[in-house]
Design an enzyme around this catalytic site. Structure first.
Site, PDB file in Angstrom:
ATOM      1  CE  LYS A  23      -7.493  -2.206   6.509  1.00 48.07           C
ATOM      2  NZ  LYS A  23      -7.518  -0.734   6.563  1.00 48.07           N
ATOM      3  CB  SER A  33      -0.886  -0.042   1.246  1.00 45.86           C
ATOM      4  OG  SER A  33      -1.665   1.113   1.344  1.00 45.86           O
ATOM      5  CE  LYS A  68      -4.615  -0.101   0.453  1.00 43.30           C
ATOM      6  NZ  LYS A  68      -5.460  -0.851   1.406  1.00 43.30           N
ATOM      7  CG  ASP A 107     -10.616  -0.757   4.719  1.00 38.84           C
ATOM      8  OD1 ASP A 107     -10.947  -1.191   5.837  1.00 38.84           O
ATOM      9  OD2 ASP A 107      -9.496  -0.222   4.537  1.00 38.84           O
ATOM     10  CG  ASP A 153      -7.747   2.395   0.322  1.00 39.42           C
ATOM     11  OD1 ASP A 153      -8.883   2.910   0.417  1.00 39.42           O
ATOM     12  OD2 ASP A 153      -7.184   1.819   1.276  1.00 39.42           O
ATOM     13  CD  GLU A 203      -8.887  -0.888   0.512  1.00 37.72           C
ATOM     14  OE1 GLU A 203      -8.004  -1.343  -0.249  1.00 37.72           O
ATOM     15  OE2 GLU A 203      -8.748  -0.841   1.744  1.00 37.72           O
ATOM     16  N   GLY A 262      -4.305  -4.257   6.074  1.00 43.99           N
ATOM     17  CA  GLY A 262      -3.353  -4.007   7.152  1.00 43.99           C
ATOM     18  C   GLY A 262      -3.565  -2.625   7.729  1.00 43.99           C
ATOM     19  CE  LYS A 291      -3.945   3.659   1.985  1.00 44.75           C
ATOM     20  NZ  LYS A 291      -5.215   3.177   2.564  1.00 44.75           N
TER      21      LYS A 291
HETATM   22  O1  OSB Z   1      -7.167   1.858   4.271  1.00 44.88           O
HETATM   23  O2  OSB Z   1      -6.118   0.054   4.188  1.00 44.88           O
HETATM   24  C1  OSB Z   1      -6.221   1.185   4.621  1.00 44.88           C
HETATM   25  C2  OSB Z   1      -3.168   2.018   6.765  1.00 44.88           C
HETATM   26  C3  OSB Z   1      -3.741   2.783   7.746  1.00 44.88           C
HETATM   27  C4  OSB Z   1      -5.081   3.051   7.682  1.00 44.88           C
HETATM   28  C5  OSB Z   1      -5.861   2.552   6.630  1.00 44.88           C
HETATM   29  C6  OSB Z   1      -5.278   1.759   5.647  1.00 44.88           C
HETATM   30  C7  OSB Z   1      -3.904   1.530   5.699  1.00 44.88           C
HETATM   31  C8  OSB Z   1      -3.178   0.783   4.686  1.00 44.88           C
HETATM   32  C9  OSB Z   1      -1.880   0.136   5.126  1.00 44.88           C
HETATM   33  O3  OSB Z   1      -3.513   0.734   3.521  1.00 44.88           O
HETATM   34  C10 OSB Z   1      -1.683  -1.242   4.657  1.00 44.88           C
HETATM   35  C11 OSB Z   1      -0.518  -1.896   5.376  1.00 44.88           C
HETATM   36  O4  OSB Z   1      -0.608  -2.130   6.605  1.00 44.88           O
HETATM   37  O5  OSB Z   1       0.475  -2.165   4.710  1.00 44.88           O
HETATM   38 MG    MG Z   2      -8.396   0.809   2.974  1.00 46.07          MG
END
Ligand code: OSB
Ligand code: MG
Length: 373
Positions: free
Chosen positions: A265, A138, A164, A241, A191, A216, A293, A166
């Site tokens: 999660k 991510s 992924k 999510d 995401d 996402e 995660g 952001k």
């Molecule tokens: O939206 O998945 C998410 C991290 C913090 C808060 C929200 C998200 C995330 C990540 C991190 O995408 C994924 C990882 O732990 O590698």
């Molecule tokens: Mg997410």
């Protein structure tokens, strides 16, 4: 039979190797609540709460979780006999709303205790079948499309099976398009962490032709209905999510057509019992899931890896190796990824599958509280 005799909570500070930016904020140093659980049988286990400093993912934070665990969760669990860890979730739902990350930290810890007590791995206890899991990365919001392209280049070179990106309004279509142009066949997804309004989804519609694996959580965190409207306008699958906080919400998503994939999660849904229920329901409805995660330390990661070994985890998980996040993790061995992007499930190691480095945790601890039966 499980019976918790004491529970020690600690807060550690673990600096991220690089800041991680999502649409609602930037994380620099993780504040992490760790739990150490002791069972009457003598079995012990560590677990982790995924809440962070600010309520910008869900409403929970390290401080609300600390309060919830000490005031309401520990008193319901300590000294009480449970047939097995699968019974803990129901006991915490009866008369006690929300605080799912806090509940999950204790509930998952009970699964860790049970695995240790029985001398089996967490993955076996959960009924996992996959020995290795494909890993996705991510990548946080970057200052420019060119920066993002370089990040993606190194991620693909490192072997990641899914990337992924952001996104947020203003840093979306140009960024994703630049990456798609540079890597025409890469397994990419985006995401948004709730950043779009239902009446301003032009950038998402524009992304529909970029062959993304999924988008996402584009819309609000408690919204299912408007995601259904959006999914009808997109051929790209929506993956929820934040919106999926329980089995009921997963059923709503599927019934209403609000998405076609779920990011599970365990910390977000109140723990493993609910994760298993969502997993099984999705499996019988032909909906793939994958493990998300929350920038966990190696302790929380152990729980995620174990869960992701279940059969319907059919897309790469956000299960990056320790070195992606930390200069040094709190577990040994640290979590690693093979050059072809796989993490190995410690299937034959009893308990959570990694040893916890207590000295390192002591050095990082800023507060601690022990509760006993
Ligand atoms: O939206 O998945 C998410 C991290 C913090 C808060 C929200 C998200 C995330 C990540 C991190 O995408 C994924 C990882 O732990 O590698
Ligand atoms: Mg997410």
């Amino acid at each position: 039979m499980l019976e918790l005799t004491s529970l020690t909570l600690r807060e550690i500070r673990l600096p991220l190797r690089e800041p991680f930016t999502i649409s609602s904020g930037t994380m620099v140093d993780r504040r992490i609540a760790l739990l150490e659980l002791h069972d009457a049988s003598g079995a012990r286990a560590w677990s982790e709460c995924v809440a962070d400093d600010l309520p910008n993912y869900t409403s929970e934070t390290v401080d609300t979780a600390w309060l919830a665990i000490t005031r309401w969760i520990a008193p319901r669990v300590l000294g009480r006999r449970f047939e097995g860890p699968g019974d803990v979730h129901a006991a915490l739902e009866l008369d006690f709303r929300g605080h799912l990350m806090a509940k999950a930290a204790v509930e998952m810890g009970m699964w860790g205790v049970e695995a240790t007590r029985l001398g089996v791995s967490l993955a076996r206890l959960l009924g996992g079948t996959q020995r290795t899991i494909p890993v996705g990365i991510s990548i946080g919001v970057q200052p420019s499309p060119a920066h993002l392209v370089e990040k993606v280049r190194s991620a693909l070179a490192a072997g990641y099976r899914k990337v992924k990106l952001k996104i947020m309004p203003g840093r979306d279509i140009a960024y994703v398009e630049a990456v798609r142009t540079a890597f025409p066949d890469a397994p990419l997804m985006a995401d948004a962490n709730n950043a779009y309004m239902p009446d301003n989804v032009d950038a998402l519609i524009a992304m529909d032709d970029l062959n993304l694996m999924m988008i996402e959580q584009p819309l609000a965190w408690e919204d299912i209905v408007r995601h259904a409207d959006l999914q009808r306008r997109l051929k790209t699958p929506i993956c929820l999510d934040e919106s999926i906080t329980s089995l009921d919400r997963a059923q709503d998503m599927i019934t209403l057509g609000a998405g076609r994939i779920i990011n599970i999660k365990p910390g977000r849904v109140g723990g493993f019992a609910e994760s298993l229920a969502i997993h099984d329901y999705c499996e019988s409805n032909g909906v793939p899931v994958w493990c998300g995660g929350m920038l966990e330390s190696g302790i929380g990661r152990a729980y995620n890896v174990a869960l992701a070994s279940l059969s319907n985890f059919r897309k790469p998980g956000d299960l990056s190796p320790s070195s992606r996040y930390w200069a040094q993790d709190v577990v040994t061995p640290e979590w690693t990824m093979s050059p072809d992007g796989l993490v190995t499930v410690p299937f034959d190691i009893p308990g959570i599958g990694v040893a916890v480095d207590r000295d390192r945790i002591d050095a990082l601890t800023v507060r601690t509280e022990t509760l006993s039966r």
